[in-house]
Enzyme design. Structure first.
Site, mmCIF file in Angstrom:
data_model
loop_
_atom_site.group_PDB
_atom_site.id
_atom_site.type_symbol
_atom_site.label_atom_id
_atom_site.label_comp_id
_atom_site.label_asym_id
_atom_site.label_seq_id
_atom_site.Cartn_x
_atom_site.Cartn_y
_atom_site.Cartn_z
ATOM 1 C CB ILE A 107 -0.970 -0.001 1.205
ATOM 2 C CG1 ILE A 107 -1.824 -1.277 1.189
ATOM 3 C CG2 ILE A 107 -1.872 1.230 1.169
ATOM 4 C CD1 ILE A 107 -2.730 -1.452 2.390
ATOM 5 C CG LEU B 37 14.273 -2.172 2.003
ATOM 6 C CD1 LEU B 37 15.527 -2.043 1.149
ATOM 7 C CD2 LEU B 37 13.027 -2.006 1.140
ATOM 8 C CG ASP C 20 13.462 -1.712 12.895
ATOM 9 O OD1 ASP C 20 12.347 -1.287 13.258
ATOM 10 O OD2 ASP C 20 13.834 -2.884 13.054
ATOM 11 C CB ALA D 162 6.394 0.791 8.907
ATOM 12 C CB THR E 161 -6.315 -3.140 9.772
ATOM 13 O OG1 THR E 161 -7.134 -4.213 9.316
ATOM 14 C CG2 THR E 161 -5.792 -3.505 11.153
ATOM 15 C CG ASP E 162 -11.422 -4.344 8.065
ATOM 16 O OD1 ASP E 162 -10.308 -4.896 8.175
ATOM 17 O OD2 ASP E 162 -12.273 -4.710 7.219
ATOM 18 C CB ALA F 64 -3.854 -8.386 19.418
ATOM 19 C CG ASN G 40 -9.383 -8.011 3.414
ATOM 20 O OD1 ASN G 40 -10.077 -7.752 4.409
ATOM 21 N ND2 ASN G 40 -8.585 -9.044 3.346
HETATM 22 P P1 NAD Z 1 3.225 -4.882 3.483
HETATM 23 O O1 NAD Z 1 3.535 -6.039 4.362
HETATM 24 O O2 NAD Z 1 3.075 -5.089 2.018
HETATM 25 O O3 NAD Z 1 4.325 -3.734 3.689
HETATM 26 C C1 NAD Z 1 4.837 -3.394 4.936
HETATM 27 C C2 NAD Z 1 6.082 -2.555 4.734
HETATM 28 O O4 NAD Z 1 6.571 -2.162 6.018
HETATM 29 C C3 NAD Z 1 7.229 -3.296 4.024
HETATM 30 O O5 NAD Z 1 7.805 -2.490 3.041
HETATM 31 C C4 NAD Z 1 8.217 -3.579 5.157
HETATM 32 O O6 NAD Z 1 9.559 -3.642 4.711
HETATM 33 C C5 NAD Z 1 7.984 -2.377 6.060
HETATM 34 N N1 NAD Z 1 8.358 -2.660 7.461
HETATM 35 C C6 NAD Z 1 8.031 -3.740 8.219
HETATM 36 N N2 NAD Z 1 8.589 -3.648 9.431
HETATM 37 C C7 NAD Z 1 9.264 -2.465 9.464
HETATM 38 C C8 NAD Z 1 10.031 -1.804 10.447
HETATM 39 N N3 NAD Z 1 10.215 -2.333 11.663
HETATM 40 N N4 NAD Z 1 10.572 -0.602 10.158
HETATM 41 C C9 NAD Z 1 10.416 -0.047 8.919
HETATM 42 N N5 NAD Z 1 9.700 -0.645 7.946
HETATM 43 C C10 NAD Z 1 9.136 -1.833 8.212
HETATM 44 O O7 NAD Z 1 1.906 -4.252 4.104
HETATM 45 P P2 NAD Z 1 0.676 -3.524 3.369
HETATM 46 O O8 NAD Z 1 -0.306 -4.545 2.978
HETATM 47 O O9 NAD Z 1 1.196 -2.562 2.384
HETATM 48 O O10 NAD Z 1 0.051 -2.738 4.618
HETATM 49 C C11 NAD Z 1 0.498 -1.415 4.942
HETATM 50 C C12 NAD Z 1 -0.266 -0.924 6.147
HETATM 51 O O11 NAD Z 1 -1.663 -0.941 5.883
HETATM 52 C C13 NAD Z 1 -0.075 -1.792 7.396
HETATM 53 O O12 NAD Z 1 0.007 -0.940 8.498
HETATM 54 C C14 NAD Z 1 -1.340 -2.638 7.464
HETATM 55 O O13 NAD Z 1 -1.632 -2.997 8.785
HETATM 56 C C15 NAD Z 1 -2.361 -1.686 6.868
HETATM 57 N N6 NAD Z 1 -3.524 -2.283 6.191
HETATM 58 C C16 NAD Z 1 -3.329 -3.237 5.218
HETATM 59 C C17 NAD Z 1 -4.457 -3.717 4.532
HETATM 60 C C18 NAD Z 1 -4.311 -4.751 3.429
HETATM 61 O O14 NAD Z 1 -5.318 -5.242 2.931
HETATM 62 N N7 NAD Z 1 -3.107 -5.088 2.985
HETATM 63 C C19 NAD Z 1 -5.740 -3.261 4.854
HETATM 64 C C20 NAD Z 1 -5.876 -2.293 5.866
HETATM 65 C C21 NAD Z 1 -4.758 -1.804 6.510
HETATM 66 O O1 DAU Z 2 -9.038 -6.381 6.603
HETATM 67 C C1 DAU Z 2 -7.808 -5.763 6.434
HETATM 68 C C2 DAU Z 2 -6.706 -6.779 6.542
HETATM 69 O O2 DAU Z 2 -6.779 -7.582 5.368
HETATM 70 C C3 DAU Z 2 -5.318 -6.158 6.681
HETATM 71 O O3 DAU Z 2 -5.258 -5.474 7.901
HETATM 72 C C4 DAU Z 2 -4.226 -7.229 6.627
HETATM 73 O O4 DAU Z 2 -2.945 -6.613 6.631
HETATM 74 C C5 DAU Z 2 -4.393 -8.022 5.348
HETATM 75 O O5 DAU Z 2 -3.452 -9.068 5.312
HETATM 76 C C6 DAU Z 2 -5.807 -8.582 5.237
HETATM 77 O O6 DAU Z 2 -6.027 -9.641 6.213
HETATM 78 P P1 DAU Z 2 -6.803 -10.994 5.825
HETATM 79 O O7 DAU Z 2 -6.413 -12.032 6.781
HETATM 80 O O8 DAU Z 2 -8.248 -10.735 5.632
HETATM 81 O O9 DAU Z 2 -6.148 -11.227 4.344
HETATM 82 P P2 DAU Z 2 -5.594 -12.526 3.615
HETATM 83 O O10 DAU Z 2 -5.319 -12.119 2.207
HETATM 84 O O11 DAU Z 2 -4.501 -13.177 4.372
HETATM 85 O O12 DAU Z 2 -6.836 -13.505 3.638
HETATM 86 C C7 DAU Z 2 -8.075 -13.130 3.043
HETATM 87 C C8 DAU Z 2 -9.048 -14.284 3.251
HETATM 88 O O13 DAU Z 2 -8.614 -15.397 2.453
HETATM 89 C C9 DAU Z 2 -9.106 -14.799 4.673
HETATM 90 O O14 DAU Z 2 -10.447 -15.177 4.966
HETATM 91 C C10 DAU Z 2 -8.215 -16.034 4.664
HETATM 92 C C11 DAU Z 2 -8.375 -16.562 3.249
HETATM 93 N N1 DAU Z 2 -7.207 -17.262 2.677
HETATM 94 C C12 DAU Z 2 -6.010 -16.611 2.689
HETATM 95 C C13 DAU Z 2 -4.884 -17.204 2.176
HETATM 96 C C14 DAU Z 2 -3.543 -16.504 2.203
HETATM 97 C C15 DAU Z 2 -7.334 -18.526 2.107
HETATM 98 O O15 DAU Z 2 -8.428 -19.109 2.065
HETATM 99 N N2 DAU Z 2 -6.210 -19.115 1.596
HETATM 100 C C16 DAU Z 2 -4.976 -18.525 1.618
HETATM 101 O O16 DAU Z 2 -4.001 -19.155 1.158
#
Ligand code: NAD
Ligand code: DAU
Length: 340
Positions: free
Chosen positions: A13, A36, A60, A83, A126-127, A153, A180
């Site tokens: 993101i 990274l 970090d 991060a 996050t939700d 948590a 998501n």
């Molecule tokens: P991601 O795992 O793709 O990226 C995380 C980034 O943070 C990476 O570039 C990693 O190198 C960096 N990072 C990790 N630990 C670090 C540290 N100690 N110091 C500096 N950098 C560090 O995650 P994402 O999916 O892009 O999510 C970004 C943010 O959005 C997170 O806070 C996550 O909780 C939140 N979020 C994600 C989703 C989703 O669907 N992916 C939805 C809602 C909220």
């Molecule tokens: O809701 C926001 C959150 O969405 C973010 O805060 C998190 O960073 C992000 O990882 C995501 O969490 P989820 O656990 O919902 O996402 P994930 O893609 O891991 O899984 C989505 C759904 O798919 C979940 O119900 C678990 C299921 N799943 C996931 C994987 C990786 C499978 O059935 N098979 C799989 O291999």
């Protein structure tokens, strides 16, 4: 010029945010601090490398000496904290790094923000902090925090610290809680990219449980436009939910991916469920729509096609990822999941 510390900007993101924002604004100077980890990838940011309003620092967020040095050096007055350790399954395998980065790291940023009197601290939450829904209802900003996984948590704990800094010290904080995300540059441990690249390799698609868990999907650009708006106009101390009202059971997403790629449903393999698997997430984003005028702009049908095409056309991006430590992760995560 706004000097903004963006953390985690090499992840999914965060990198989409930086690529988007540097195209649309010339009043932001972005210092991207990223450790990274396995999830950070500088290839995601190739288009910004030479931008004069951008600089990258490998480091970090738990390192307070480095963080304080960066605040001073770059006269940081704004923070957007992306991060995090972000994958629920990894948090189930081991929670320590989640606590360190998501809780302690956020606290280090808050302390520096207080010391350097930042004008805005935006926490990307996050939700999942709200826990799990049954068949009906939506998460609103008033829904009690009730996280279930070590990941959620740790994010909830971070949110509490952010709100405590607002309440106690008057730090001008805002929090977004999004559902998501999907889109280009997402690490293939998350549902959508994992299923796309497995299908492209004719590998099995591991669906947890009965595949009927529901997530509320939003295109990453829609999320990032909400981030920009909350950063610019959000009211200090407030929380804003972000979602596109797009609930889909996992199995439907998986079938849609297979259909788009012209692959058979025989590739689907139902595997052991995720421990403590949240049943359903669904976001009420009335507040950000009414107060800040945000609306999701992308339709799921076209944005998911665009996303699938991106993985199809950028095989070198994900092939590099899956040739590394990913293989070990995949084996560890999925070899014990087969149902007997
Ligand atoms: P991601 O795992 O793709 O990226 C995380 C980034 O943070 C990476 O570039 C990693 O190198 C960096 N990072 C990790 N630990 C670090 C540290 N100690 N110091 C500096 N950098 C560090 O995650 P994402 O999916 O892009 O999510 C970004 C943010 O959005 C997170 O806070 C996550 O909780 C939140 N979020 C994600 C989703 C989703 O669907 N992916 C939805 C809602 C909220
Ligand atoms: O809701 C926001 C959150 O969405 C973010 O805060 C998190 O960073 C992000 O990882 C995501 O969490 P989820 O656990 O919902 O996402 P994930 O893609 O891991 O899984 C989505 C759904 O798919 C979940 O119900 C678990 C299921 N799943 C996931 C994987 C990786 C499978 O059935 N098979 C799989 O291999």
């Amino acid at each position: 010029m706004k000097n903004i510390l963006v953390t985690g900007g090499a992840g999914f993101i965060g990198s989409n945010f930086i690529n988007y924002i540097l195209k649309s604004r010339d009043d932001y100077f972005i210092v991207n601090l990223d450790k990274l980890t396995y999830a950070g990838n500088l290839e995601n940011l190739k288009e910004c490398e030479s931008n004069k309003n951008y600089t990258f620092i490998k480091g970090d967020i738990t390192n307070s000496e480095l963080v304080n040095y960066l605040f001073e050096k770059y006269k940081i007055k704004y923070v957007i904290n992306f991060a995090a350790e972000s994958h629920v399954d990894r948090s189930i395998s081991g929670s320590e790094v989640f606590f360190r980065t998501n809780v302690i790291g956020t606290n280090v940023l808050l302390e520096a923000s207080r010391r350097f009197e930042v004008k805005r601290f935006l926490q990307i939450s996050t939700d999942e902090v709200y826990g799990s829904l049954g068949a009906t209802g939506l998460f609103t900003e008033q829904t009690p925090i009730s996280p279930n996984s070590p990941y959620s948590a740790s994010k909830a704990a971070a949110d509490m610290m952010v709100q405590a800094f607002h309440h106690t010290y008057g730090l001008p904080t805002v929090i977004t809680r999004c559902s998501n995300n999907y889109g280009q540059l997402q690490f293939p441990e998350k549902l959508i990219p994992l299923m796309i690249i497995n299908a492209l390799q004719d590998k099995k698609l591991p669906v947890y449980g009965d595949g009927m868990n529901i997530r509320d999907w939003i295109y990453v650009i829609d999320h990032n436009k909400a981030v920009e708006l909350v950063f610019e106009k959000g009211k200090s101390g407030e929380v804003y939910n972000v979602g596109a009202s797009n609930e889909i059971p996992n199995i439907e997403i998986v079938k849609l991916i297979l259909q788009n790629l012209g692959k058979s449903n025989d590739l689907i393999e139902f595997v052991k469920d995720r421990p403590g698997h949240d049943k359903r997430y669904a976001i009420d984003s009335t507040k950000i729509q009414n107060e800040l005028g945000w609306q999701p702009q992308y339709k799921f049908e076209s944005a998911i096609k665009h996303t699938i095409d991106w993985y199809l056309n950028n095989k070198s991006w994900w092939k590099k990822i899956i040739s590394g430590e990913y293989q070990q992760y995949y084996l560890q995560q999925y070899s014990t999941k087969k149902k007997n």
